[in-house]
Design a protein around this motif. Structure first.
Motif, mmCIF file in Angstrom:
data_model
loop_
_atom_site.group_PDB
_atom_site.id
_atom_site.type_symbol
_atom_site.label_atom_id
_atom_site.label_comp_id
_atom_site.label_asym_id
_atom_site.label_seq_id
_atom_site.Cartn_x
_atom_site.Cartn_y
_atom_site.Cartn_z
ATOM 1 N N UNK A 149 -6.938 8.213 7.675
ATOM 2 C CA UNK A 149 -7.084 8.664 6.293
ATOM 3 C C UNK A 149 -6.526 7.685 5.276
ATOM 4 N N UNK A 150 -5.616 6.788 5.694
ATOM 5 C CA UNK A 150 -5.034 5.832 4.767
ATOM 6 C C UNK A 150 -5.798 4.525 4.762
ATOM 7 N N UNK A 151 -5.443 3.658 3.812
ATOM 8 C CA UNK A 151 -6.097 2.347 3.750
ATOM 9 C C UNK A 151 -5.634 1.474 4.908
ATOM 10 N N UNK A 152 -4.412 1.723 5.389
ATOM 11 C CA UNK A 152 -3.799 1.065 6.551
ATOM 12 C C UNK A 152 -3.379 -0.365 6.224
ATOM 13 N N UNK A 153 -2.516 -0.897 7.064
ATOM 14 C CA UNK A 153 -2.053 -2.274 6.934
ATOM 15 C C UNK A 153 -2.650 -3.111 8.059
ATOM 16 N N UNK A 154 -2.809 -4.415 7.816
ATOM 17 C CA UNK A 154 -2.511 -5.199 6.625
ATOM 18 C C UNK A 154 -3.522 -4.926 5.501
ATOM 19 N N UNK A 155 -3.045 -5.118 4.245
ATOM 20 C CA UNK A 155 -3.920 -5.042 3.079
ATOM 21 C C UNK A 155 -3.820 -6.350 2.314
ATOM 22 N N UNK A 156 -4.842 -6.620 1.539
ATOM 23 C CA UNK A 156 -4.860 -7.840 0.744
ATOM 24 C C UNK A 156 -4.954 -7.470 -0.730
ATOM 25 N N UNK A 157 -4.162 -8.150 -1.566
ATOM 26 C CA UNK A 157 -4.307 -8.018 -3.025
ATOM 27 C C UNK A 157 -5.468 -8.911 -3.410
ATOM 28 N N UNK A 158 -6.549 -8.306 -3.840
ATOM 29 C CA UNK A 158 -7.791 -9.074 -3.994
ATOM 30 C C UNK A 158 -7.710 -10.106 -5.108
ATOM 31 N N UNK A 159 -6.898 -9.853 -6.137
ATOM 32 C CA UNK A 159 -6.812 -10.806 -7.247
ATOM 33 C C UNK A 159 -6.126 -12.105 -6.829
ATOM 34 N N UNK A 160 -5.191 -12.022 -5.850
ATOM 35 C CA UNK A 160 -4.418 -13.205 -5.474
ATOM 36 C C UNK A 160 -4.679 -13.666 -4.043
ATOM 37 N N UNK A 161 -5.255 -12.812 -3.226
ATOM 38 C CA UNK A 161 -5.443 -13.147 -1.822
ATOM 39 C C UNK A 161 -4.196 -12.961 -0.985
ATOM 40 N N UNK A 162 -3.135 -12.416 -1.561
ATOM 41 C CA UNK A 162 -1.889 -12.217 -0.827
ATOM 42 C C UNK A 162 -2.043 -11.061 0.150
ATOM 43 N N UNK A 163 -1.624 -11.291 1.390
ATOM 44 C CA UNK A 163 -1.720 -10.278 2.437
ATOM 45 C C UNK A 163 -0.368 -9.589 2.597
ATOM 46 N N UNK A 164 -0.399 -8.251 2.628
ATOM 47 C CA UNK A 164 0.805 -7.454 2.837
ATOM 48 C C UNK A 164 0.676 -6.771 4.194
ATOM 49 N N UNK A 165 1.594 -7.065 5.091
ATOM 50 C CA UNK A 165 1.507 -6.559 6.452
ATOM 51 C C UNK A 165 2.312 -5.290 6.692
ATOM 52 N N UNK A 166 3.324 -5.056 5.879
ATOM 53 C CA UNK A 166 4.294 -4.023 6.215
ATOM 54 C C UNK A 166 4.546 -3.104 5.027
ATOM 55 N N UNK A 167 4.773 -1.799 5.254
ATOM 56 C CA UNK A 167 5.056 -0.878 4.152
ATOM 57 C C UNK A 167 6.254 -1.296 3.294
ATOM 58 N N UNK A 168 7.279 -1.894 3.901
ATOM 59 C CA UNK A 168 8.443 -2.341 3.133
ATOM 60 C C UNK A 168 8.040 -3.387 2.098
ATOM 61 N N UNK A 169 7.204 -4.330 2.520
ATOM 62 C CA UNK A 169 6.733 -5.364 1.597
ATOM 63 C C UNK A 169 5.843 -4.765 0.516
ATOM 64 N N UNK A 170 5.097 -3.735 0.876
ATOM 65 C CA UNK A 170 4.221 -3.068 -0.089
ATOM 66 C C UNK A 170 5.042 -2.418 -1.208
ATOM 67 N N UNK A 171 6.109 -1.721 -0.826
ATOM 68 C CA UNK A 171 6.959 -1.080 -1.831
ATOM 69 C C UNK A 171 7.573 -2.131 -2.750
ATOM 70 N N UNK A 172 8.070 -3.221 -2.158
ATOM 71 C CA UNK A 172 8.676 -4.280 -2.970
ATOM 72 C C UNK A 172 7.656 -4.888 -3.928
ATOM 73 N N UNK A 173 6.435 -5.086 -3.464
ATOM 74 C CA UNK A 173 5.399 -5.682 -4.310
ATOM 75 C C UNK A 173 5.041 -4.762 -5.478
ATOM 76 N N UNK A 174 4.894 -3.461 -5.201
ATOM 77 C CA UNK A 174 4.556 -2.546 -6.290
ATOM 78 C C UNK A 174 5.716 -2.381 -7.275
ATOM 79 N N UNK A 175 6.930 -2.420 -6.768
ATOM 80 C CA UNK A 175 8.079 -2.378 -7.675
ATOM 81 C C UNK A 175 8.047 -3.572 -8.627
#
Length: 551
Positions: A253-279
């Motif tokens: 049901x989720x988008x799941x990891x890894x995800x990519x920020x399409x504007x920059x091409x940056x790949x986020x592999x882990x939920x911890x990194x995702x929280x830091x990026x959104x912060x």
């Protein structure tokens, strides 16, 4: 014969596959086969594991985890995180470990011809349909077109690519779709199974429609003044952020990891990194996230009102397809993974509650499409029977789910094959079809001849019978069924079930009634004559089943 049971894989259905691996291990006939467990991790590496690996409640529970507090799949861990616990083997080493690959994997890379092609390159026979049938079976857009060519069925559909959708006027596009397809609209990710990436838009609601399309592309837009459709990210507590990031891990049901920020091409592999990026980005511009394996097209279909069914197909040595008795799926509250696999509201019955003629019509349509689409060995094809009596098919599934209660096993039980017999059929018929490829023919014929000799010996010298008796409680019935399956897979005895209702009344329980849920269901079935479709399908398949059954 050593059987490499392949489960897991990089696709979103890996939890379904994990359960299927457990089923295959438990129910493979140990008198004929020796199981070897091959876990395919999220990066597509092949790893030898022990039976203890499959005893975990879920795949995530079986995997090693880091110290982040999140439960993740291995793509979120370091590339070598599994190496010490789960040794890797290379495809060129497969033949040192097993004789045939039993595929209990689903979704892209697992049932689209990718793993099948790899195995053929290394002269390793595998179960299920071959390259052509697998390629067709994974692509819902192509399926619709080919089914229409095969049987002339008319079902309204539309597709759009991700690029075209991003550039489209969403309101105008939604309006044109409703004019073409009506409401509700079924939205599908074209390369997923297990009802993953399926949404139904029931109302003329643009926001609901856009959410459904995003869900099926496996993308997510994050606005500076809000967290997608959820409450504003900046106002969430640390625990709430943790909870939302954990939900994103979900493959169904989720988008799941890894995800990519399409504007920059940056790949986020882990939920911890995702929280830091959104912060860090919460006051910045809008961003869009996409799963690394995001869909590039989305399929739209008209909503079909009618009786939903699922129908397995097997074949004989002459490649004649024979449809099993179709299962009607009713009381469906939705059509997504949650409704189909996790809730107990959905009900099933065999055959479809309609006329004998309509059930035969379903079987004929399924056999025709199975053959015309180049599928072999076995498959499960879903569809609808409309109030006017039309049969509309969709979603041929070339590796059906393999939990003990899967529809394909219930339907095979109706023709007399228990779980162990069904897996033996699948292995034998797959060998027969791999021989037709003209690759490694002598070796494959030797494997088939040896298996046939073992089956013939067992038929001529039946295993000793072991009677399992049970009384009139549901608990006793459940325990007896479990014991039956364990003994059937042991390869040492031939189990049979006897229901002792009272001192004066007892019943020998045929295989087809093993899948009844309760004693009340069992007694109802025992008190009624068998449906004529079940009787005639049993007769039509007798030349197949007699190889595996001892009378």
């Amino acid at each position: 014969m050593k059987i490499g049971i392949f489960f897991g894989g990089p696709a979103r259905e890996r939890e379904v596959s994990f359960a299927g691996g457990r089923t295959a291990l438990a129910n493979l006939d140990k008198g004929l086969f020796e199981p070897v467990l091959i876990f395919v991790d999220g990066r597509g590496r092949f790893r030898l594991v022990t039976p203890e690996f499959l005893q975990a409640p879920s795949l995530r529970d079986a995997l090693p985890q880091d110290n982040s507090g999140f439960s993740v799949y291995d793509e979120s861990l370091s590339p070598n995180a599994l190496d010490s616990a789960l040794p890797e083997i290379r495809p060129e080493q497969f033949r040192d470990h097993f004789d045939l690959a039993f595929l209990a994997m689903h979704g892209p890379n697992c049932e689209d011809g990718a793993i099948q092609g790899l195995l053929e390159w290394y002269n390793m026979p595998y179960t299920g349909p071959g390259l052509a049938g697998s390629a067709v079976g994974i692509n819902k857009i192509l399926q619709n077109e080919l089914i229409a060519l095969a049987n002339g069925q008319q079902k309204k559909t539309a597709t759009i690519s991700r690029d075209d959708y991003e550039q489209a006027d969403k309101a105008q596009f939604f309006q044109s779709l409703t004019e073409h397809l009506g409401l509700p609209i079924v939205v599908k990710a074209p390369h997923q199974g297990s009802s993953i990436g399926v949404a139904i838009v029931r109302e003329h609601d643009l926001e609901q429609f856009c959410r459904a399309v995003e869900q099926c592309f496996f993308t997510m837009n994050i606005q500076p003044d809000g967290w997608s459709t959820l409450s504003e990210w900046s106002h969430l507590s640390s625990d709430e952020k943790q909870e939302l990031a954990q939900k994103m891990v979900s493959l169904d049901s989720g988008i799941s990891f890894p995800v990519v920020i399409e504007q920059t091409g940056e790949v986020i592999n882990h939920p911890t990194d995702f929280i830091a990026k959104l912060d860090a980005l919460q006051n910045g511009p809008s961003i869009s996230l996409a799963a690394l394996n995001a869909e590039d097209e989305v399929l739209f279909e008209e909503f079909i009102s009618g009786q939903e069914f699922s129908c397995g197909v097997i074949q004989d040595d002459d490649q004649v397809a024979i449809a099993l008795p179709p299962t009607e799926i009713y009381n469906v509250t939705s059509f997504d993974f949650e409704s189909k696999y996790k809730l107990s509201t959905t009900k099933k019955r065999i055959p479809v509650e309609t006329s004998l003629e309509n059930n035969r019509k379903i079987q004929l349509a399924v056999e025709q499409v199975f053959t015309r689409l180049g599928i072999n060995v076995y498959a499960r094809i879903d569809g609808f029977l409309t109030p006017s009596g039309d049969v509309l098919l969709h979603d041929p599934n070339t590796i059906p789910g393999m939990s003990p209660s899967s529809l394909i096993f219930k339907q095979m039980a109706e023709i007399g094959l228990n779980l162990a017999n069904s897996l033996t059929y699948l292995i034998r018929q797959s060998l027969r079809e791999r021989i037709r490829t003209g690759k490694d023919t002598f070796h494959l014929k030797s494997l088939l001849a040896n298996l046939d000799a073992q089956l013939a010996t067992r038929k001529a010298n039946p295993l000793p019978e072991r009677v399992i008796s049970f009384g009139d409680s549901d608990e006793q019935f459940i325990a007896a069924k479990l014991q039956y399956n364990e003994l059937a897979a042991s390869g040492t005895v031939r189990p049979s079930l006897t229901y002792i209702k009272s001192k004066q009344e007892f019943h020998e329980i045929p295989v087809n009634l093993l899948f009844k849920d309760t004693i009340a269901d069992l007694e109802t079935a025992l008190s009624q004559p068998r449906h004529p479709l079940l009787v005639e399908t049993t007769e039509r398949t007798r030349h197949i089943t007699e190889r595996y059954l001892v009378q």
